[in-house]
Design a protein around this motif. Structure first.
Motif, PDB file in Angstrom:
ATOM      1  N   THR A   1       0.841  -1.205   0.000  1.00 60.97           N
ATOM      2  CA  THR A   1       0.000   0.000   0.000  1.00 60.97           C
ATOM      3  C   THR A   1       0.877   1.257   0.000  1.00 60.97           C
ATOM      4  O   THR A   1       2.084   1.174   0.187  1.00 60.97           O
ATOM      5  CB  THR A   1      -0.855   0.038   1.283  1.00 60.97           C
ATOM      6  OG1 THR A   1       0.042   0.107   2.401  1.00 60.97           O
ATOM      7  CG2 THR A   1      -1.726  -1.195   1.425  1.00 60.97           C
ATOM      8  N   ARG A   2       0.242   2.393  -0.167  1.00 56.55           N
ATOM      9  CA  ARG A   2       0.983   3.665  -0.112  1.00 56.55           C
ATOM     10  C   ARG A   2       1.556   3.887   1.290  1.00 56.55           C
ATOM     11  O   ARG A   2       2.591   4.511   1.457  1.00 56.55           O
ATOM     12  CB  ARG A   2       0.061   4.823  -0.462  1.00 56.55           C
ATOM     13  CG  ARG A   2      -0.649   4.660  -1.768  1.00 56.55           C
ATOM     14  CD  ARG A   2       0.072   5.330  -2.902  1.00 56.55           C
ATOM     15  NE  ARG A   2      -0.684   5.164  -4.125  1.00 56.55           N
ATOM     16  CZ  ARG A   2      -0.418   5.780  -5.258  1.00 56.55           C
ATOM     17  NH1 ARG A   2       0.600   6.604  -5.344  1.00 56.55           N
ATOM     18  NH2 ARG A   2      -1.146   5.563  -6.333  1.00 56.55           N
ATOM     19  N   GLU A   3       0.841   3.350   2.282  1.00 56.26           N
ATOM     20  CA  GLU A   3       1.337   3.491   3.644  1.00 56.26           C
ATOM     21  C   GLU A   3       2.640   2.697   3.803  1.00 56.26           C
ATOM     22  O   GLU A   3       3.606   3.190   4.404  1.00 56.26           O
ATOM     23  CB  GLU A   3       0.266   2.959   4.597  1.00 56.26           C
ATOM     24  CG  GLU A   3       0.169   3.709   5.883  1.00 56.26           C
ATOM     25  CD  GLU A   3      -0.922   3.128   6.762  1.00 56.26           C
ATOM     26  OE1 GLU A   3      -2.086   3.055   6.296  1.00 56.26           O
ATOM     27  OE2 GLU A   3      -0.608   2.734   7.888  1.00 56.26           O
ATOM     28  N   ASP A   4       2.657   1.487   3.247  1.00 61.32           N
ATOM     29  CA  ASP A   4       3.895   0.680   3.278  1.00 61.32           C
ATOM     30  C   ASP A   4       5.021   1.428   2.572  1.00 61.32           C
ATOM     31  O   ASP A   4       6.164   1.434   3.021  1.00 61.32           O
ATOM     32  CB  ASP A   4       3.707  -0.663   2.554  1.00 61.32           C
ATOM     33  CG  ASP A   4       2.707  -1.579   3.234  1.00 61.32           C
ATOM     34  OD1 ASP A   4       2.567  -1.490   4.467  1.00 61.32           O
ATOM     35  OD2 ASP A   4       2.068  -2.388   2.519  1.00 61.32           O
ATOM     36  N   LEU A   5       4.664   2.065   1.437  1.00 65.13           N
ATOM     37  CA  LEU A   5       5.677   2.775   0.649  1.00 65.13           C
ATOM     38  C   LEU A   5       6.300   3.905   1.472  1.00 65.13           C
ATOM     39  O   LEU A   5       7.519   4.083   1.476  1.00 65.13           O
ATOM     40  CB  LEU A   5       5.055   3.318  -0.640  1.00 65.13           C
ATOM     41  CG  LEU A   5       5.971   4.127  -1.560  1.00 65.13           C
ATOM     42  CD1 LEU A   5       7.150   3.299  -2.043  1.00 65.13           C
ATOM     43  CD2 LEU A   5       5.203   4.651  -2.782  1.00 65.13           C
ATOM     44  N   SER A   6       5.463   4.640   2.203  1.00 57.98           N
ATOM     45  CA  SER A   6       6.009   5.760   2.982  1.00 57.98           C
ATOM     46  C   SER A   6       6.868   5.231   4.127  1.00 57.98           C
ATOM     47  O   SER A   6       7.880   5.825   4.490  1.00 57.98           O
ATOM     48  CB  SER A   6       4.907   6.681   3.481  1.00 57.98           C
ATOM     49  OG  SER A   6       4.254   6.108   4.578  1.00 57.98           O
ATOM     50  N   ARG A   7       6.485   4.076   4.671  1.00 58.41           N
ATOM     51  CA  ARG A   7       7.288   3.471   5.740  1.00 58.41           C
ATOM     52  C   ARG A   7       8.658   3.052   5.195  1.00 58.41           C
ATOM     53  O   ARG A   7       9.689   3.307   5.795  1.00 58.41           O
ATOM     54  CB  ARG A   7       6.533   2.241   6.270  1.00 58.41           C
ATOM     55  CG  ARG A   7       6.751   2.011   7.739  1.00 58.41           C
ATOM     56  CD  ARG A   7       5.806   0.923   8.248  1.00 58.41           C
ATOM     57  NE  ARG A   7       4.431   1.370   8.344  1.00 58.41           N
ATOM     58  CZ  ARG A   7       3.363   0.605   8.127  1.00 58.41           C
ATOM     59  NH1 ARG A   7       3.494  -0.649   7.765  1.00 58.41           N
ATOM     60  NH2 ARG A   7       2.153   1.098   8.253  1.00 58.41           N
ATOM     61  N   ALA A   8       8.629   2.431   4.021  1.00 57.87           N
ATOM     62  CA  ALA A   8       9.885   1.975   3.406  1.00 57.87           C
ATOM     63  C   ALA A   8      10.773   3.164   3.053  1.00 57.87           C
ATOM     64  O   ALA A   8      11.988   3.127   3.223  1.00 57.87           O
ATOM     65  CB  ALA A   8       9.593   1.149   2.157  1.00 57.87           C
ATOM     66  N   GLU A   9      10.129   4.234   2.586  1.00 59.48           N
ATOM     67  CA  GLU A   9      10.860   5.443   2.204  1.00 59.48           C
ATOM     68  C   GLU A   9      11.640   5.990   3.408  1.00 59.48           C
ATOM     69  O   GLU A   9      12.808   6.343   3.314  1.00 59.48           O
ATOM     70  CB  GLU A   9       9.858   6.497   1.693  1.00 59.48           C
ATOM     71  CG  GLU A   9      10.444   7.851   1.391  1.00 59.48           C
ATOM     72  CD  GLU A   9      10.881   8.043  -0.063  1.00 59.48           C
ATOM     73  OE1 GLU A   9      10.460   7.256  -0.937  1.00 59.48           O
ATOM     74  OE2 GLU A   9      11.650   8.975  -0.306  1.00 59.48           O
TER      75      GLU A   9
END
Ligand code: UD1
Ligand code: CA
Length: 417
Positions: free
Chosen positions: A227-235
């Motif tokens: 999800t986009r939330e996962d993406l921001s966490r990974a970022e």
């Protein structure tokens, strides 16, 4: 690493949960598409032959797949089908398939090496990279028998009530080839998702007495991006890694929480980066510089040693020589600045005429007055001066040592001359 390993990246999925028109793995993570990370890590781990399985809007991923073999999964019917799609590309191949989900970009090279080592040591049919998560939702769970042997991987949607397992599948595995293809052909369509699950080969193998090993990874490293939330966490995790590495080389980052530095940036010793600064890919900054706060340095910019760039200064495709300063409110695009240049507040380079971008050269020891506009292509000579508010029009080069003032800028001659 020996030749009998093939790296496989599963990258065909659409990424439904991203709610995007673009393939999930084309989304940027610290300035680079997600797909670049698993490929680079496999290469760093010594894997020379890499196959990438693509499908959904595959053309958008092609630019990032150089040096790999591309396999197309025709119909997106699950991770099991994706791996089976590589079989025709591996005739007579006997060895290890190191399979990496494309959406697990934080994995480290060292972990892949250890996984391979464990796979070899145990001579297993499959070795699964696993981890234990506080909140395992979204991940496949590892089921073990009483004697701790892995018996299956169960996806969340197939869990029965009350089944609480925190050991999860990272989506990264080693398999014996060609054995795994035999099992892949036997897996059944998952009734809930109507897909073929790669993870089902584990139960099939275990039932037939194949050896299944596991290797434990750090849970942060195997964060999957769905999800986009996962993406921001990974970022955030990746960003911190990048900055920790830079700080490790003797650079001060005053507030890493509020600084954005992308992959591939180089910064010299004793440079200080003040908060709210953004430094994008392919930028290189020298030693003893002071950058920021609120500075944005964009692609292909090279900054020499002892440079000062202050608040609201933006640079792109530019060079700045030693001891030069642009301390406030400045835009420099496609500009080459020599050494010991002073660029006054509000200096703007007009590098784009609506059709093409043009170059500006500011030679050494020039002094650019506050509010100067330089319309490219244009050159400001060595030790030349522009007065406050001057508009230097295109091709009206300022000769070395001369002063220009006004709109349009004209050379200021000494009184009486
Ligand atoms: C998968 C695993 C799950 C694991 C998790 C870890 C399965 C069935 N489940 O779940 O056990 O905990 O990863 O992150 O494998 N892909 C294809 N073709 C397809 C479908 C997917 O190439 O038809 C690719 C995707 O592009 C992606 C990867 O496979 O890079 C994983 O797919 P995804 O749908 O994200 O699997 P998860 O549900 O996360
Ligand atoms: Ca996933």
């Amino acid at each position: 690493m020996s030749e009998e390993v093939r790296g496989i990246v599963l990258a065909a999925g659409k990424g439904e949960r991203m709610k995007s028109c673009w393939p999930k793995l084309s989304h940027p993570l610290c300035g680079r598409p997600i797909i670049c990370y698993p490929i680079e890590i496999l290469k760093k781990a010594g894997i020379k032959k890499i196959i990438v399985v693509v499908g959904y809007k595959k053309e958008l991923l092609f630019p990032y797949l150089k040096g790999t073999q591309i396999v197309v999964q025709k119909k997106l019917s699950g991770t099991g089908d994706a791996l089976l799609a590589v079989e025709p590309s591996l005739p007579n191949f006997r060895g290890t398939l190191l399979v990496v989900s494309g959406d697990v970009p934080l994995i480290r090279e060292e972990t892949l090496r250890k996984l391979l080592k464990e796979h070899r040591r145990t001579n297993a049919f499959a070795t699964i990279l696993v981890t234990v998560m506080e909140n395992p939702s979204g991940y496949g769970r590892i089921f073990r028998s009483e004697d701790k042997q892995v018996i299956k991987i169960c996806e969340e949607t197939d869990l029965k009530e009350g089944e609480k397992i925190r050991e999860v599948n990272s989506g990264i595995y080693c398999f014996q080839s060609p054995l795994v293809f035999g099992y892949l052909k036997k897996i059944k369509l998952n009734p809930h998702k109507k897909e073929y699950y790669l993870t089902d080969v584990i139960a099939l193998g275990a039932e037939r007495g194949e050896r299944i090993s596991t290797f434990f990874a750090d849970s942060q490293e195997v964060l999957g991006i769905n999800t986009r939330e996962d993406l921001s966490r990974a970022e955030k995790i990746m960003r911190m890694r990048i900055m920790n590495e830079i700080m490790g080389k003797g650079v001060t980052i005053v507030d890493p929480e509020n600084t954005y530095i992308e992959e591939g940036v180089k910064i010299g010793q004793d440079t200080i980066i003040f908060p709210f600064t953004i430094i994008e890919r392919e930028v290189s900054i020298g030693k003893n510089c002071r950058i920021g706060p609120f500075c944005r340095i964009r692609e292909k910019t090279v900054i020499a040693d002892n440079v000062e760039l202050g608040n609201f200064v933006e640079l792109v495709r530019s060079k700045v020589g030693e001891f030069s300063k642009a301390k406030h409110l400045t835009y420099l695009g496609d500009t080459s600045v020599g050494r010991e240049v002073n660029i006054g507040a509000g200096t703007v380079v007009a590098n784009f005429d609506g059709k093409k971008k043009h170059k500006t050269v500011i030679a050494e020891k020039a002094f650019i007055g506050t509010g100067t506009i330089l319309i490219a292509p244009v050159k400001v000579g060595r030790e030349a001066i522009t007065g406050a508010g001057a508009v230097v029009t295109k091709n009206s080069d300022v000769p070395p040592g001369k002063t220009v003032v006004g709109v349009p800028a004209r050379i200021l001659n000494k009184i009486g001359s």
